[in-house]
Design a protein around this motif. Structure first.
Motif, PDB file in Angstrom:
ATOM      1  N   MET A   1      10.564   7.631  -0.749  1.00 37.59           N
ATOM      2  CA  MET A   1       9.457   7.878  -1.577  1.00 37.59           C
ATOM      3  C   MET A   1       8.586   9.589  -1.687  1.00 37.59           C
ATOM      4  O   MET A   1       8.219   9.661  -1.193  1.00 37.59           O
TER       5      MET A   1
ATOM      6  N   GLU B   1       1.041  -1.124   0.307  1.00 42.08           N
ATOM      7  CA  GLU B   1      -0.453   0.030   0.281  1.00 42.08           C
ATOM      8  C   GLU B   1       0.452   0.880  -0.024  1.00 42.08           C
ATOM      9  O   GLU B   1       1.747   1.751   0.966  1.00 42.08           O
ATOM     10  N   HIS B   2       0.644   2.356  -0.651  1.00 51.36           N
ATOM     11  CA  HIS B   2       1.124   3.688  -0.414  1.00 51.36           C
ATOM     12  C   HIS B   2       0.049   4.650  -0.405  1.00 51.36           C
ATOM     13  O   HIS B   2      -1.602   4.046  -0.660  1.00 51.36           O
TER      14      HIS B   2
ATOM     15  N   HIS C   1       8.418   5.146   4.354  1.00 51.62           N
ATOM     16  CA  HIS C   1       9.050   5.319   2.788  1.00 51.62           C
ATOM     17  C   HIS C   1       8.996   6.593   2.446  1.00 51.62           C
ATOM     18  O   HIS C   1       9.894   6.698   1.954  1.00 51.62           O
TER      19      HIS C   1
ATOM     20  N   LEU D   1       3.103   6.915   3.604  1.00 52.09           N
ATOM     21  CA  LEU D   1       3.673   5.983   5.084  1.00 52.09           C
ATOM     22  C   LEU D   1       5.470   6.686   4.887  1.00 52.09           C
ATOM     23  O   LEU D   1       5.962   6.616   4.855  1.00 52.09           O
TER      24      LEU D   1
ATOM     25  N   CYS E   1       4.729   9.804  -0.539  1.00 54.33           N
ATOM     26  CA  CYS E   1       3.847   8.727   0.301  1.00 54.33           C
ATOM     27  C   CYS E   1       4.268   9.016   1.338  1.00 54.33           C
ATOM     28  O   CYS E   1       5.139   9.304   2.259  1.00 54.33           O
TER      29      CYS E   1
HETATM   30 CU   LIG Z   1       4.316   4.262   0.249  1.00 53.42          CU
END
Ligand SMILES: [Cu+2]
Length: 489
Positions: free
Chosen positions: A481, A414-415, A475, A472, A470
Motif C-alpha cells: 500500500m 482502517e488505513h 500495509h 499502518l 498508508c
Molecule cells: Cu493501511
C-alpha cells in the motif's frame, strides 16, 4: 506454516469489526511471506510464542531519550553522526532484548534542530543488511528522504541533509527500507527529531525539562523477553504490551506545574485513543507545528506516526496525585505529582497564525483499497512499483487530494495516509469539519473505512521521487500500500 497463517488471517478477517474497523488483515501472500521468512532477522518467532511479560504496572521510571550532541557545529550547519546497529537493550526489567537501533538505544537519541539552521546527519550502517532513515514530516531533498530503494549498504555511511525550513514541530526519524521497514521500525529503528522555533520562546510554553517527548507503541514479547514480529498476525490481538519511551507501563514523576508532552504513536499498526481519566490535555500542536489555538481534549486519537503536542497542568492537582494516561489497551504511563516546582509557563489563547492556503490548481482522487483477490492492499488499484510514477506534480504548485478508504468490507479496515515531502492541511472529512486537533499542519491522517478526507498541500522547493502510503506499516511495507509522486520543475 503458510497454510496456518492463511487460515489465521482469514479468521481474523471474518472476525473484524469495531468502530474504526481496524482489525482486519488480508490473507497471507506468497511473495512477502518468502521475503520475511528468508530474512535472518525474522527469528522464526510465531504468535504462539507470545507471552505477557508480567511486569507490574508503574514499577519502572519512564526514561526520556537522550539528546544527541553534534560532532561539529559549522557556520552553516550542525553535523551529527548516528550509527544503525544491533544492540541488547533493557525494555523489560532485568532482561536484555535484541533490538535494531539508531545509536544503541531502543528509542534513538533525540535530534534537536532549529528553524532555518541546517542539520547534517551522517548515518553509518553497522547492521549486516541494508537500512536507511526517513525524517517523517521533514521537508527535505529527495536524496535525503530515505526513499525505500535508496538504502545504505552494510558498512557504508551516508550524509543526509535536513534544511529545517518549516515551522517548529515534533518529527521522528525511522527506517524506510523497502519491504523491511515494518520489521525494522518494530525492532527499534525509531527516534525523535524536534525542530525548535526561537520565535516560539515568547509564547512561554513549558520548555527544557518540562518539554518531554513521549513515544508510545505496542509490542509482543516471547518467553525469553525477545520481540516477536509477525506481519501476518493481527497486531490488535498479539501486540498487547504498551511501551512508553521504550518501557512497559512506567511511572513518571512530575512537579506541580505545566508540562508539554510531544506524543508520538510509533506503533506499526495500532491506533490509540488516549485518556487521562477525564483530566484535560490541552493540545497545542499536531504533526507539522503549533495549532492556531489550543484545543481542550479529554481523549486523543492518534493513528500510527501521528503526533500531538499536549500541555498537562499538574499544578491543578495536589502533591501526591497520580494521573494515569490510559488507552484501549490499558494504562500507558502514570504521572506522579511528587514535588513543588515554580510555574513559569503559560498557554496563550493564540499560538500561531497559519498562512492562507494558495489556491489549488489541481484536485486529485486517491483510493486506498484491497486488491481484487483480497490478498493485498493497493493505492488506486495498483501495487507499489518503483519503476512507475503514479502522480506528477509541478514544483511549487498547490493541490487538493481527496483520499478515500474504500475498504468497508469485513466490517471495515482502517488505513491512514502519509504524504512525504509536504505538510498539508485537512480541509474536510466527507464534507464535515476536520477532527479536533486537525486545524493545523498535518502529514499523516487517519481515514476510517468507507470515508474520505480532503487535504491541501503546496509542493515546494525540491524535485524528485517521493512516496506516499498508508502508515499502518505492514500495509505499506508488506502488503504493497504505497505509491510515488514525482515533483518536476
Ligand atoms: Cu493501511
Amino acid at each position: 506454516m503458510l497454510e496456518r497463517r492463511h487460515l489465521l488471517a482469514i479468521g481474523t478477517l471474518a472476525a473484524a469489526g469495531g468502530t474504526l474497523g481496524v482489525k482486519a488483515w488480508p490473507a497471507s501472500a506468497e511473495k512477502p511471506a518468502k521475503a520475511a521468512a528468508n530474512h535472518h532477522h525474522n527469528h522464526g518467532s510465531r504468535t504462539t510464542d507470545i507471552v505477557d511479560p508480567g511486569v507490574p504496572p508503574f514499577s519502572i521510571r519512564m526514561p526520556v531519550p537522550r539528546v544527541l550532541r553534534p560532532v561539529q557545529q559549522r557556520a552553516d550547519a550542525d553535523v551529527y553522526e548516528l550509527e544503525l546497529k544491533p544492540a541488547n537493550v533493557e525494555i523489560l526489567p532485568g532482561v536484555r532484548t535484541a533490538a535494531l537501533t539508531y545509536g544503541g538505544d531502543f528509542v534513538g537519541p533525540t535530534i534537536k534542530a532549529k528553524v532555518g539552521r541546517k542539520v547534517l546527519v551522517k548515518y553509518r550502517n553497522r547492521l549486516d543488511h541494508p537500512a536507511n532513515a526517513h525524517l517523517h514530516g521533514g521537508h527535505v531533498p529527495a536524496d535525503s528522504d530515505g526513499y525505500p530503494l535508496d538504502v545504505i549498504s552494510p558498512g557504508a555511511s551516508r550524509l543526509y541533509t535536513y534544511p529545517n525550513n518549516q515551522p517548529g514541530t515534533t518529527l521522528w526519524y525511522h527506517d524506510h527500507t523497502h519491504h523491511m521497514e515494518a520489521e525494522h521500525v518494530y525492532r527499534g529503528l525509531h527516534g525523535f527529531y524536534l525542530i525548535e522555533d526561537p520565535r516560539e520562546y515568547k509564547l512561554n510554553l513549558p520548555c527544557g525539562e518540562f518539554d518531554v517527548p513521549l513515544m508510545i507503541r505496542d509490542a509482543a514479547f516471547d518467553e525469553a523477553g525477545q520481540l516477536v514480529f509477525d506481519a501476518y498476525s493481527d497486531p490488535y490481538s498479539t501486540r498487547l504490551t504498551t511501551l512508553a519511551n521504550g518501557r512497559p507501563q512506567p511511572y513518571f514523576p512530575v512537579g506541580n506545574r505545566r508540562y508539554r508532552f510531544r506524543i508520538l504513536n510509533a506503533s506499526n499498526h495500532r491506533s490509540f485513543t488516549f485518556r487521562l481519566g477525564g483530566v484535560e490535555m490541552l493540545q497545542i500542536g499536531s504533526d507539522g507545528g503549533l495549532l492556531p489555538a489550543p484545543v481542550s481534549r479529554t481523549e486523543l486519537l492518534l493513528s500510527p506516526a501521528e503526533r500531538a503536542d499536549v500541555v498537562i497542568d499538574f499544578g491543578k492537582h495536589p502533591i501526591g496525585t497520580k494521573l494515569v494516561l490510559d488507552s484501549e489497551l490499558g494504562p500507558i504511563v502514570r504521572f506522579d505529582v511528587t514535588r513543588r516546582v515554580r510555574e513559569d509557563s503559560q498557554v496563550p489563547a493564540v499560538l500561531a497564525t497559519l498562512p492562507a492556503l494558495p489556491p489549488a490548481t489541481k484536485e486529485r482522487q486517491v483510493t486506498l483499497g484491497l486488491s481484487p483477490d483480497q490478498q493485498w492492499f493497493w493505492i488506486d488499484g495498483k501495487p507499489f512499483d518503483e519503476n512507475r510514477v503514479d502522480i506528477t506534480v509541478k514544483r511549487g504548485t498547490t493541490e487538493i487530494w481527496k483520499i478515500t478508504n474504500v475498504d468497508d468490507v469485513f466490517g471495515g479496515i482502517e488505513h491512514n495516509f502519509h504524504l512525504h515531502l509536504v505538510r498539508f492541511r485537512v480541509l474536510d472529512r466527507d464534507g464535515a469539519p476536520p477532527l479536533p486537533g486537525e486545524s493545523g499542519w498535518k502529514d499523516t491522517v487517519v481515514i476510517p473505512a468507507g470515508t474520505s478526507v480532503r487535504v491541501q498541500a503546496t509542493f515546494g522547493d525540491y524535485t524528485g521521487k517521493y512516496v506516499y502510503h498508508c502508515h499502518l506499516m505492514e500495509h505499506s511495507s508488506v502488503f504493497q500500500m504505497m505509491a510515488q509522486m514525482e515533483i518536476v520543475p
